[in-house]
Scaffold this motif. Structure first.
Motif, PDB file in Angstrom:
ATOM      1  N   LEU A  86      56.764 130.117  46.069  1.00 31.94           N
ATOM      2  CA  LEU A  86      58.036 129.622  45.548  1.00 31.94           C
ATOM      3  C   LEU A  86      58.604 128.532  46.442  1.00 31.94           C
ATOM      4  O   LEU A  86      59.015 127.462  45.969  1.00 31.94           O
ATOM      5  N   LEU A  87      58.633 128.767  47.755  1.00 34.81           N
ATOM      6  CA  LEU A  87      59.194 127.788  48.675  1.00 34.81           C
ATOM      7  C   LEU A  87      58.354 126.512  48.724  1.00 34.81           C
ATOM      8  O   LEU A  87      58.895 125.411  48.863  1.00 34.81           O
ATOM      9  N   SER A  88      57.035 126.643  48.602  1.00 35.40           N
ATOM     10  CA  SER A  88      56.182 125.446  48.600  1.00 35.40           C
ATOM     11  C   SER A  88      56.502 124.546  47.416  1.00 35.40           C
ATOM     12  O   SER A  88      56.339 123.324  47.490  1.00 35.40           O
ATOM     13  N   ALA A  89      56.942 125.152  46.320  1.00 38.71           N
ATOM     14  CA  ALA A  89      57.308 124.364  45.142  1.00 38.71           C
ATOM     15  C   ALA A  89      58.748 123.866  45.203  1.00 38.71           C
ATOM     16  O   ALA A  89      59.102 122.885  44.545  1.00 38.71           O
ATOM     17  N   GLU A  90      59.592 124.514  46.005  1.00 38.04           N
ATOM     18  CA  GLU A  90      61.020 124.172  46.051  1.00 38.04           C
ATOM     19  C   GLU A  90      61.363 123.107  47.081  1.00 38.04           C
ATOM     20  O   GLU A  90      62.289 122.321  46.887  1.00 38.04           O
ATOM     21  N   LEU A  91      60.657 123.074  48.202  1.00 34.14           N
ATOM     22  CA  LEU A  91      61.117 122.327  49.363  1.00 34.14           C
ATOM     23  C   LEU A  91      60.907 120.821  49.284  1.00 34.14           C
ATOM     24  O   LEU A  91      61.474 120.081  50.080  1.00 34.14           O
ATOM     25  N   PHE A  92      60.087 120.360  48.320  1.00 32.41           N
ATOM     26  CA  PHE A  92      59.696 118.952  48.322  1.00 32.41           C
ATOM     27  C   PHE A  92      60.294 118.189  47.152  1.00 32.41           C
ATOM     28  O   PHE A  92      60.586 118.757  46.102  1.00 32.41           O
ATOM     29  N   ASN A  93      60.438 116.850  47.337  1.00 30.55           N
ATOM     30  CA  ASN A  93      60.933 116.018  46.246  1.00 30.55           C
ATOM     31  C   ASN A  93      59.863 115.866  45.171  1.00 30.55           C
ATOM     32  O   ASN A  93      58.684 116.163  45.389  1.00 30.55           O
ATOM     33  N   THR A  94      60.266 115.376  44.013  1.00 30.92           N
ATOM     34  CA  THR A  94      59.379 115.319  42.855  1.00 30.92           C
ATOM     35  C   THR A  94      58.135 114.491  43.113  1.00 30.92           C
ATOM     36  O   THR A  94      57.034 114.847  42.690  1.00 30.92           O
ATOM     37  N   THR A  95      58.277 113.380  43.820  1.00 33.27           N
ATOM     38  CA  THR A  95      57.148 112.484  44.047  1.00 33.27           C
ATOM     39  C   THR A  95      56.024 113.157  44.817  1.00 33.27           C
ATOM     40  O   THR A  95      54.852 112.988  44.507  1.00 33.27           O
ATOM     41  N   ILE A  96      56.379 113.944  45.820  1.00 33.52           N
ATOM     42  CA  ILE A  96      55.378 114.509  46.725  1.00 33.52           C
ATOM     43  C   ILE A  96      55.099 115.986  46.439  1.00 33.52           C
ATOM     44  O   ILE A  96      54.205 116.580  47.048  1.00 33.52           O
ATOM     45  N   ARG A  97      55.822 116.586  45.501  1.00 30.33           N
ATOM     46  CA  ARG A  97      55.752 118.037  45.310  1.00 30.33           C
ATOM     47  C   ARG A  97      54.331 118.531  45.032  1.00 30.33           C
ATOM     48  O   ARG A  97      53.862 119.481  45.654  1.00 30.33           O
ATOM     49  N   SER A  98      53.650 117.915  44.099  1.00 33.95           N
ATOM     50  CA  SER A  98      52.310 118.386  43.748  1.00 33.95           C
ATOM     51  C   SER A  98      51.332 118.172  44.896  1.00 33.95           C
ATOM     52  O   SER A  98      50.479 119.024  45.174  1.00 33.95           O
ATOM     53  N   THR A  99      51.439 117.033  45.587  1.00 30.70           N
ATOM     54  CA  THR A  99      50.555 116.746  46.722  1.00 30.70           C
ATOM     55  C   THR A  99      50.796 117.738  47.851  1.00 30.70           C
ATOM     56  O   THR A  99      49.854 118.273  48.446  1.00 30.70           O
ATOM     57  N   ALA A 100      52.066 117.994  48.162  1.00 27.38           N
ATOM     58  CA  ALA A 100      52.404 118.945  49.218  1.00 27.38           C
ATOM     59  C   ALA A 100      51.944 120.352  48.856  1.00 27.38           C
ATOM     60  O   ALA A 100      51.445 121.102  49.706  1.00 27.38           O
ATOM     61  N   ASN A 101      52.099 120.699  47.581  1.00 24.94           N
ATOM     62  CA  ASN A 101      51.713 122.033  47.151  1.00 24.94           C
ATOM     63  C   ASN A 101      50.212 122.249  47.288  1.00 24.94           C
ATOM     64  O   ASN A 101      49.755 123.315  47.725  1.00 24.94           O
ATOM     65  N   THR A 102      49.421 121.241  46.931  1.00 26.63           N
ATOM     66  CA  THR A 102      47.972 121.387  47.032  1.00 26.63           C
ATOM     67  C   THR A 102      47.495 121.308  48.484  1.00 26.63           C
ATOM     68  O   THR A 102      46.519 121.961  48.848  1.00 26.63           O
ATOM     69  N   ALA A 103      48.164 120.517  49.317  1.00 23.25           N
ATOM     70  CA  ALA A 103      47.816 120.478  50.741  1.00 23.25           C
ATOM     71  C   ALA A 103      48.082 121.836  51.387  1.00 23.25           C
ATOM     72  O   ALA A 103      47.285 122.324  52.199  1.00 23.25           O
ATOM     73  N   THR A 104      49.206 122.431  51.017  1.00 19.39           N
ATOM     74  CA  THR A 104      49.528 123.768  51.525  1.00 19.39           C
ATOM     75  C   THR A 104      48.512 124.788  51.025  1.00 19.39           C
ATOM     76  O   THR A 104      48.096 125.685  51.766  1.00 19.39           O
ATOM     77  N   LEU A 105      48.127 124.657  49.762  1.00 19.73           N
ATOM     78  CA  LEU A 105      47.135 125.572  49.199  1.00 19.73           C
ATOM     79  C   LEU A 105      45.802 125.450  49.932  1.00 19.73           C
ATOM     80  O   LEU A 105      45.145 126.456  50.203  1.00 19.73           O
ATOM     81  N   PHE A 106      45.397 124.219  50.257  1.00 16.95           N
ATOM     82  CA  PHE A 106      44.151 124.022  51.010  1.00 16.95           C
ATOM     83  C   PHE A 106      44.213 124.751  52.343  1.00 16.95           C
ATOM     84  O   PHE A 106      43.273 125.459  52.725  1.00 16.95           O
TER      85      PHE A 106
END
Length: 493
Positions: A389-409
């Motif tokens: 939940l926090l990985s999806a909440e903490l980032f702005n729209t532009t970087i959200r998907s990239t940050a989420n997948t980097a965290t997932l990796f």
């Protein structure tokens, strides 16, 4: 007559007030459509999570299958290779999610995950089982990263805590599905049972719109408005919400680069997200989830199959409790309580193995059963759900998907390491050492969480990002006014 006029006047005022509320955006958006969209996007997590939990109930029967000859290394790879596949998939998931859209990516994963399950079911030997698990792992990377992003972008702020946890809730349901399928069917038939939800997701997603944030990111304003209108209802005035979304996207830009993760406005959220993944993995929760049956057998628990199913039911209860309290108690209290509970329970499990294996003092079998159930309850109360939940909440729209997948990796990299090490660590040093290690790390994470985990309860995605940006600006302003030497002097005093 006077009464009639007063009544008419009250009615007029009521209509004017209602119209004013709509104009001012004070009428709440329609809830049912937002819930339905998040449920549809989360259905795939049932099958994806079943990939993770599948070994908990099936490893004992697979070890007894004459067609499969499994060493300790083979068993470790069957459990952990899905994380390797997930790491590979996560490299591409963010870019593809931003390019094709959240909904499109979710739908496209249905045939891939189904193919993975069928490959496992038909596998004549261990290498083909590993191939099927690898395919499943790659598909889960897209489902695990895209579902939370979609469910964080679709709801209003008042609903995002609860609806944003639906993917995590379905993770729990998926694990329980794999437990039940493994307990009542052969390991091959259980694969077909676990593939049903992903097919349902493909069908149901046709009924919901794409994320309004993604439409806006692509400059498709009319599609964004149509999506918001479907999600919020025709009476909801989303003009203020839309303006806030546009302002934030324009301020951060639309170009996605990985180096954005280390820029001042994104660095702290990214580090927090990495800490949350670390917390989730070093708590030992995945060990309890994926080796459940073998742990119960080694601990002397009678009827390990039923004990595994009960473990799944406990997961459902406490994930639901987390879901319904996230917007009341907040994210940080649940994380702290979760790591504290799992730490104490895992230490107790370590004490049981110490007394049994080292001092040869046998405690009743309900002690390890209670310890595992308590640890699993604590894990589901926050450790399993809040990092996503926090990985999806903490980032702005532009970087959200990239940050989420980097965290997932990063999350899956830790998962591979821990799941690979666990069987050999247990053989070399004993189960008591393993659970003492995980218990101690959980208690440390509980303490650290108090200081580093932010509270995002009730805030819009834009407000959360604005918090980190304003904090950085204040820090920069403070450094300008107070030079480093002065700050150091004040600190030493």
């Amino acid at each position: 007559m006077c009464h009639a006029e007063n009544k008419k006047e009250e009615t007029t005022h009521s209509k004017d007030a209602t119209a004013g509320d709509i104009r001012q955006g004070q009428v709440k958006g329609r809830t049912i459509t937002q819930v339905w969209a998040c449920l549809a996007a989360s259905l795939g997590n049932l099958s994806a999570a079943a990939v993770n939990g599948w070994t908990a109930a099936t490893l004992p029967s697979m070890k007894a299958d004459p067609d499969l000859i499994m060493s300790t290394l083979d068993m470790a790879w069957i459990v952990s290779i899905i994380s390797v596949g997930c790491m590979v998939g996560s490299i591409f998931a963010g870019r593809i999610m931003d390019g094709l859209g959240r909904r499109t990516v979710l739908m496209s994963m249905a045939p891939f995950l189904t193919a993975g399950w069928v490959t496992i079911a038909l596998a004549p030997n261990t290498p083909i089982v590993l191939l099927g698990r690898m395919i499943c792992g790659m598909a889960t990377a897209f489902l695990f990263s895209t579902g939370p992003v979609y469910c964080s972008e679709v709801p209003e702020a008042r609903l995002r805590g609860s609806l944003g946890l639906i993917p995590s809730l379905f993770l729990t349901f998926g694990v329980v599905l794999s437990y039940i399928a493994g307990a009542f069917f052969s390991w091959r038939i259980s694969c077909y049972v676990c593939s049903v939800p992903i097919i349902l997701m493909f069908i149901v997603l046709w009924t919901v719109p794409e994320s309004p944030y993604w439409y806006l990111l692509k400059g498709r304003h009319e599609d964004c408005k149509a999506s918001l209108r479907w999600l919020r209802g025709p009476r909801y005035d989303f003009s203020a919400e839309l303006a806030e979304m546009e302002e934030k996207i324009n301020s951060v830009g639309r170009k996605v680069e990985y180096r954005e993760l280390w820029r001042p406005r994104t660095r702290k959220p990214f580090l927090i997200s990495l800490f949350m993944s670390t917390l989730q993995q070093v708590s030992g929760g995945n060990i309890l989830m994926m080796f459940t049956g073998l742990i119960f057998i080694s601990a002397g628990v009678e009827n390990h199959r039923m004990a595994t199913v009960v473990t799944g039911l406990v997961q459902i209860v406490f994930t639901l409790l987390c879901m319904f309290t996230a917007d009341r108690l907040g994210r940080r209290p649940l994380i702290i309580a979760s790591t504290l509970i799992i730490g104490v329970a895992t230490l107790l499990l370590g004490v049981y193995y110490l007394m049994s294996d080292v001092f040869e003092i046998k405690w009743p079998p309900w002690v390890p059963l209670l310890s595992v159930l308590t640890a699993v309850a604590g894990y589901c109360l926050g450790c399993r759900t809040m990092p996503w939940l926090l990985s999806a909440e903490l980032f702005n729209t532009t970087i959200r998907s990239t940050a989420n997948t980097a965290t997932l990796f990063y999350n899956r990299l830790l998962s591979v390491a821990i799941l690979q090490i666990y069987p050999f660590y247990e053989e070399a040093f004993g189960a008591h050492t393993v659970f003492f290690t995980f218990g101690g790390l959980s208690l440390i994470c509980s303490l650290v969480s108090f200081f580093v985990v932010p509270e995002t309860k009730g805030k819009t995605l834009e407000q959360i990002q604005e918090h980190f940006e304003s904090t950085k600006k204040k820090k920069m302003k403070h450094n300008i006014i107070h030079p480093a030497s002065e700050v150091n002097t004040a600190t030493s005093v």
